[in-house]
Scaffold this active site. Structure first.
Site, PDB file in Angstrom:
ATOM      1  N   ASP A 106       0.563  -1.161   0.163  1.00  0.00           N
ATOM      2  CA  ASP A 106      -0.157  -0.091  -0.431  1.00  0.00           C
ATOM      3  C   ASP A 106       1.109   1.420   0.318  1.00  0.00           C
ATOM      4  O   ASP A 106       0.614   1.982  -0.917  1.00  0.00           O
ATOM      5  CB  ASP A 106      -0.574   0.004   1.235  1.00  0.00           C
ATOM      6  N   GLY A 125       1.412  -9.954   4.048  1.00  0.00           N
ATOM      7  CA  GLY A 125       2.016  -9.706   4.684  1.00  0.00           C
ATOM      8  C   GLY A 125       2.292  -8.880   6.295  1.00  0.00           C
ATOM      9  O   GLY A 125       0.984 -10.191   6.431  1.00  0.00           O
ATOM     10  N   VAL A 126       1.521  -8.230   6.557  1.00  0.00           N
ATOM     11  CA  VAL A 126       0.787  -7.537   7.332  1.00  0.00           C
ATOM     12  C   VAL A 126      -0.028  -7.897   8.254  1.00  0.00           C
ATOM     13  O   VAL A 126       0.162  -8.253   9.779  1.00  0.00           O
ATOM     14  CB  VAL A 126       1.151  -5.505   7.794  1.00  0.00           C
ATOM     15  N   TYR A 127      -1.069  -8.467   7.313  1.00  0.00           N
ATOM     16  CA  TYR A 127      -2.002  -9.084   7.644  1.00  0.00           C
ATOM     17  C   TYR A 127      -1.977 -10.820   8.580  1.00  0.00           C
ATOM     18  O   TYR A 127      -3.228 -10.958   8.756  1.00  0.00           O
ATOM     19  CB  TYR A 127      -3.550  -9.087   6.692  1.00  0.00           C
TER      20      TYR A 127
HETATM   21  N1  AR6 Z   1       5.064  -5.424  -4.955  1.00  0.00           N
HETATM   22  C1  AR6 Z   1       4.876  -6.410  -4.739  1.00  0.00           C
HETATM   23  N2  AR6 Z   1       4.677  -7.041  -3.850  1.00  0.00           N
HETATM   24  C2  AR6 Z   1       4.604  -6.469  -3.112  1.00  0.00           C
HETATM   25  C3  AR6 Z   1       5.405  -5.273  -2.717  1.00  0.00           C
HETATM   26  C4  AR6 Z   1       5.859  -4.867  -3.711  1.00  0.00           C
HETATM   27  N3  AR6 Z   1       6.469  -2.999  -3.958  1.00  0.00           N
HETATM   28  N4  AR6 Z   1       5.636  -4.543  -1.059  1.00  0.00           N
HETATM   29  C5  AR6 Z   1       5.290  -5.576  -0.297  1.00  0.00           C
HETATM   30  N5  AR6 Z   1       4.437  -6.871  -1.368  1.00  0.00           N
HETATM   31  P1  AR6 Z   1       1.266  -6.138   2.524  1.00  0.00           P
HETATM   32  P2  AR6 Z   1      -1.323  -7.086   3.185  1.00  0.00           P
HETATM   33  C6  AR6 Z   1       4.005  -8.233  -0.934  1.00  0.00           C
HETATM   34  O1  AR6 Z   1       1.646  -6.607   4.123  1.00  0.00           O
HETATM   35  O2  AR6 Z   1      -1.106  -8.048   4.327  1.00  0.00           O
HETATM   36  C7  AR6 Z   1      -0.906  -1.888   4.716  1.00  0.00           C
HETATM   37  O3  AR6 Z   1      -0.690  -1.195   6.095  1.00  0.00           O
HETATM   38  C8  AR6 Z   1       4.178  -8.774   0.870  1.00  0.00           C
HETATM   39  O4  AR6 Z   1       5.562  -9.319   0.736  1.00  0.00           O
HETATM   40  O5  AR6 Z   1       1.242  -5.027   2.184  1.00  0.00           O
HETATM   41  O6  AR6 Z   1      -2.693  -6.764   2.895  1.00  0.00           O
HETATM   42  C9  AR6 Z   1      -2.499  -1.894   4.114  1.00  0.00           C
HETATM   43  O7  AR6 Z   1      -1.991  -0.186   4.364  1.00  0.00           O
HETATM   44  C10 AR6 Z   1       3.286  -9.435   0.941  1.00  0.00           C
HETATM   45  O8  AR6 Z   1       3.261 -10.859   0.569  1.00  0.00           O
HETATM   46  O9  AR6 Z   1      -0.261  -6.517   2.506  1.00  0.00           O
HETATM   47  C11 AR6 Z   1      -2.907  -2.553   5.641  1.00  0.00           C
HETATM   48  O10 AR6 Z   1      -2.574  -1.772   6.781  1.00  0.00           O
HETATM   49  C12 AR6 Z   1       1.835  -8.580   0.095  1.00  0.00           C
HETATM   50  O11 AR6 Z   1       2.500  -8.140  -0.783  1.00  0.00           O
HETATM   51  C13 AR6 Z   1      -2.188  -3.884   5.653  1.00  0.00           C
HETATM   52  O12 AR6 Z   1      -0.476  -3.275   4.863  1.00  0.00           O
HETATM   53  C14 AR6 Z   1       0.792  -7.923   1.272  1.00  0.00           C
HETATM   54  O13 AR6 Z   1       1.342  -7.598   1.915  1.00  0.00           O
HETATM   55  C15 AR6 Z   1      -2.142  -4.832   4.804  1.00  0.00           C
HETATM   56  O14 AR6 Z   1      -1.858  -6.388   4.726  1.00  0.00           O
END
Ligand code: AR6
Length: 369
Positions: free
Chosen positions: A33, A118-120
């Site tokens: 995000d 990720g975070v979730y």
């Molecule tokens: N390109 C592709 N994938 C990515 C990138 C990127 N640049 N950066 C991270 N990932 P997350 P969530 C991957 O935490 O778990 C935010 O704060 C990462 O490795 O981004 O759905 C939002 O505002 C992981 O596999 O999203 C929400 O509050 C995947 O993207 C919360 O995090 C998702 O990780 C959402 O958490």
């Protein structure tokens, strides 16, 4: 290619839409995000403010601003607790709703991150499996190019674990090859000596087994030689007949063996399959398939020919024939070919499953390449 698993930064993807793993407020955050908002610039946040948030499992679309992608589809994945709080249904809904929006907008390509992984805290392999299954389902009835972007280096190690048998299969082949190489390196004069003290790999194989393998190898070579001599003889006779009968080269070429396309379409007819069934199973898009249908001289890549052969569930012998007609072969000396052989030997023809394994081993995928 309809479903493509890639390792990349999603903000760099040149597609119609990228999907953002957002939160319910839609006002930016960390992870993907944060990366998307940084790359898109302040226009994205301004538009997000007008959307009044988004419920978990739902999705909303905005423009892409400074991103290479034209649009961003924001979806909110579930926070993972223990898997018994409807997390899977909500995650499925994120992918479905995002794909529906893309379809309504008539987009041709879309890239997803692993939502919630990720975070979730959604377990990564499970998040990956949910993504693949929803996307595959959607692609059964829709033509779109969908990228699943795997960013996290851990993910590769995790998915490799489920393919530990393939790793063994590959290392067995490496050992077999080394043994053969050792044998062929042995100087002619030392053959008897070599037999009494055979090269062993890690001291693993007893003498009797090594001699057995050696005899089998000799027999195989002899068989191949005889077959090749047969083919050469037939070819020579054909060529001679052609010159004797004053036939023109073009007439002679017309008589040549059926092309790989002719064989492909014959096999499709024999199996009473429709074209869409075949190209969807093969992870090939409709445009490429119609090129193959309409252009008799179309030169397809090895991953494309292989994918089509697998979509038809051709037995190994016929698959080899199709590949040979297209100018390719499967060897046991490279990882890509070994992975394909591993699945064929087990009677598994699921191109997407094979692609997951190829991705884990850093190989190019099957489909239109
Ligand atoms: N390109 C592709 N994938 C990515 C990138 C990127 N640049 N950066 C991270 N990932 P997350 P969530 C991957 O935490 O778990 C935010 O704060 C990462 O490795 O981004 O759905 C939002 O505002 C992981 O596999 O999203 C929400 O509050 C995947 O993207 C919360 O995090 C998702 O990780 C959402 O958490």
């Amino acid at each position: 290619m309809p479903l493509n698993i890639v390792r990349n930064d999603i903000t760099k993807m040149n597609v119609d839409a990228i999907v953002n793993a957002a939160n319910e407020r839609l006002l930016g955050g960390g992870g993907v995000d944060g990366a998307i908002h940084r790359a898109a610039g302040p226009g994205l946040l301004a538009e997000c403010r007008t959307l009044n948030g988004c419920r978990t499992g739902d999705a909303k679309i905005t423009k892409g601003y400074d991103l290479p992608a034209k649009y961003v589809i924001h979806t909110v994945g579930p926070v993972y607790r223990d898997g018994r709080h409807g997390e899977e249904e909500l995650l499925i809904s994120c992918y479905r709703k995002s794909l529906e929006i893309a379809k309504e907008k008539e987009l041709e390509s879309i890239a997803f991150p692993l939502i919630s992984a990720g975070v979730y805290g959604y377990p990564k392999q499970e998040a990956f499996d949910v993504a693949v299954s929803v996307i595959r389902d959607f692609l059964k009835d829709n033509d779109m190019t969908v990228y699943l972007v795997v960013f996290d280096p851990d993910m590769l190690a995790i998915s490799k674990k489920q393919f530990s048998e393939i790793r063994e299969y590959i290392s067995d082949a490496v050992v077999r090859r080394r043994m053969e190489a050792e044998r062929y390196r042995t100087p002619e004069g030392n053959r008897t000596e070599a037999r009494s003290a055979p090269p062993t790999v890690g001291g693993a194989l007893p003498q009797s087994q090594v001699s057995g393998l050696f005899r089998k190898r000799k027999k195989d070579i002899q068989k191949k030689k005889t077959a090749a001599e047969g083919i050469h003889k037939a070819e020579a006779e054909q060529t001679e007949a052609c010159f004797l009968s004053d036939e023109s080269l073009s007439d002679w070429l017309k008589k040549s063996d059926e092309s790989w396309q002719t064989m492909l379409f014959r096999c499709i007819d024999e199996r009473k399959l429709t074209d869409p069934e075949v190209y969807r199973r093969a992870n090939i898009d409709r445009k490429l398939f119609s090129k193959i249908r309409s252009n008799a001289d179309y030169k397809a890549s090895k991953p494309t020919v292989l994918a089509l052969g697998l979509a038809l569930k051709l037995p190994r012998k016929e698959l080899d024939e199709l590949l040979m007609k297209a100018g390719f072969a499967l060897s046991d000396s490279n990882v890509f070919d070994l992975i394909i052989s591993y699945f064929i030997n087990r009677g598994e023809y699921d191109v997407m499953k094979i692609n997951e394994a190829l991705f884990s081993f850093d190989q190019s995928l099957l489909g239109n390449i």
